[in-house]
Design an enzyme around this catalytic site. Sequence first.
Site, PDB file in Angstrom:
ATOM      1  N   TYR A 118       0.855  -1.184   0.000  1.00  0.00           N
ATOM      2  CA  TYR A 118       0.000   0.000   0.000  1.00  0.00           C
ATOM      3  C   TYR A 118       0.890   1.232   0.000  1.00  0.00           C
ATOM      4  CZ  TYR A 118      -3.063   3.675   1.734  1.00  0.00           C
ATOM      5  OH  TYR A 118      -3.750   4.847   1.863  1.00  0.00           O
ATOM      6  N   GLU A 206      -3.465   7.565  -3.905  1.00  0.00           N
ATOM      7  CA  GLU A 206      -3.528   6.326  -3.137  1.00  0.00           C
ATOM      8  C   GLU A 206      -3.335   5.181  -4.119  1.00  0.00           C
ATOM      9  OE1 GLU A 206      -7.252   5.184  -1.187  1.00  0.00           O
ATOM     10  OE2 GLU A 206      -6.076   4.713   0.591  1.00  0.00           O
TER      11      GLU A 206
END
Length: 396
Positions: A118, A206
């Site tokens: 991530y 993101e």
Amino acid sequence: MNLHEYQGKEILNSFGVQIQRGKVASTPDEAVAAAKSLTEETGTGWHVVKAQVHAGGRGKGGGVKLAKSLDEVRSLTEQIIGMQLITPQTSAEGKTVHQVLITEDVYYPGESEPEEYYMSVLLDRAKGRNMIMYSPEGGMDIEAVAEDTPHLIFTEEIDPKTGLLPFQARRIAFNLGLSGKAFKEMTKFVFALYTAYVKSDSSLFEINPVLKTSDNRVIAVDAKVTIDDNALFRHKDYEAMRDLREENAVEVEAREVGLSYVDLDGNVGCMVNGAGLAMATMDLIKQAGGEPANFLDVGGTADAERVETAFNLILRDPNVKAILVNIFGGIVRCDRVAQGIVDAYKNMGTINVPIIVRLQGTNADIAKNLIDNSGLDVHSAIEFQEAADKVQEVLS
Ligand code: GDP
Ligand code: MN
């Protein structure tokens, strides 16, 4: 302004960020053609069909599917385009899918297992600095990672005077457990990503997952990109990426007429001049036991026409039970605003929610008289507290 995954990836790639390659399609034929040309470029016969909507969690909602043949690309596209995609991030009715992104399959087997990480870049408002947030536990359940194992979420704070420094990129690669070629690839990826974030004037990147492929390349598989609206004037090409179908219809209309409007969930509509006063007014509504239905700044020129436009926008929201107008007459005179409100009210004819008007400033008393003598269901107030009490009164 939020972008679709395919648009975000396009921007990332323009700054040298390695991405999972793909082509956007609006029909099954386009999807098959996209898959064919990707196979020619990349040689892998498998593809992923990915719904393009402004919401994450698409995989969980059935909006991301692996296709092992061109026939499957076609049938999955037929299935996904036009569907109402419901994900943990959409409302209960979901979002209509108009386009799919056909990508190469990047989870192919090889010398090592593919790994999902991530990574996000965002502004830490409290510190006034950009931050890279990352985790070795990427993939579809990052919310659970943050909840259950917060020590697996790392952050790297960037000093605006120096920008991202090489040791920071290396620390990220190290904390992600990488070595050898993948380590180098990751440091390059982080630098390209941070450069893209700064140069594109984004307020959020993101990337979940960032993938280490089985042959140790590092690529962005997903991309959630938010561009800072205040910087769009210098990125006309990004402005053109705006997808109005994804945006709140009332907000779009408000922007077209130059009103600053944000839709909220509450029951009291507000019309205010000046952003600071708008914030204070929303607090006032909450204190009075209501919830603001919107943020609306009509700006300095609150003439009758603008007031009417603003009323119309507010009344489009079926949850609105009352409207609070809170205007400070500094440049604009209160009596002119009051006349505008009365005229708008009469013109519209069908306003069936009570309106509380607080006008303070130049000619406030004349304005109050105008409203009190109009014979309309409009309650006037001069003091803040008075207005709050009246909101409470009409809500109860
Ligand atoms: P999100 O669910 O909206 O976050 O959409 P993503 O783009 O992150 O995709 C969801 C999931 O699909 C990813 O976490 C991967 O597990 C999977 N996925 C994405 N691309 C590929 C691919 O090329 N091959 C395979 N096998 N799975 C993929
Ligand atoms: Mn994702």
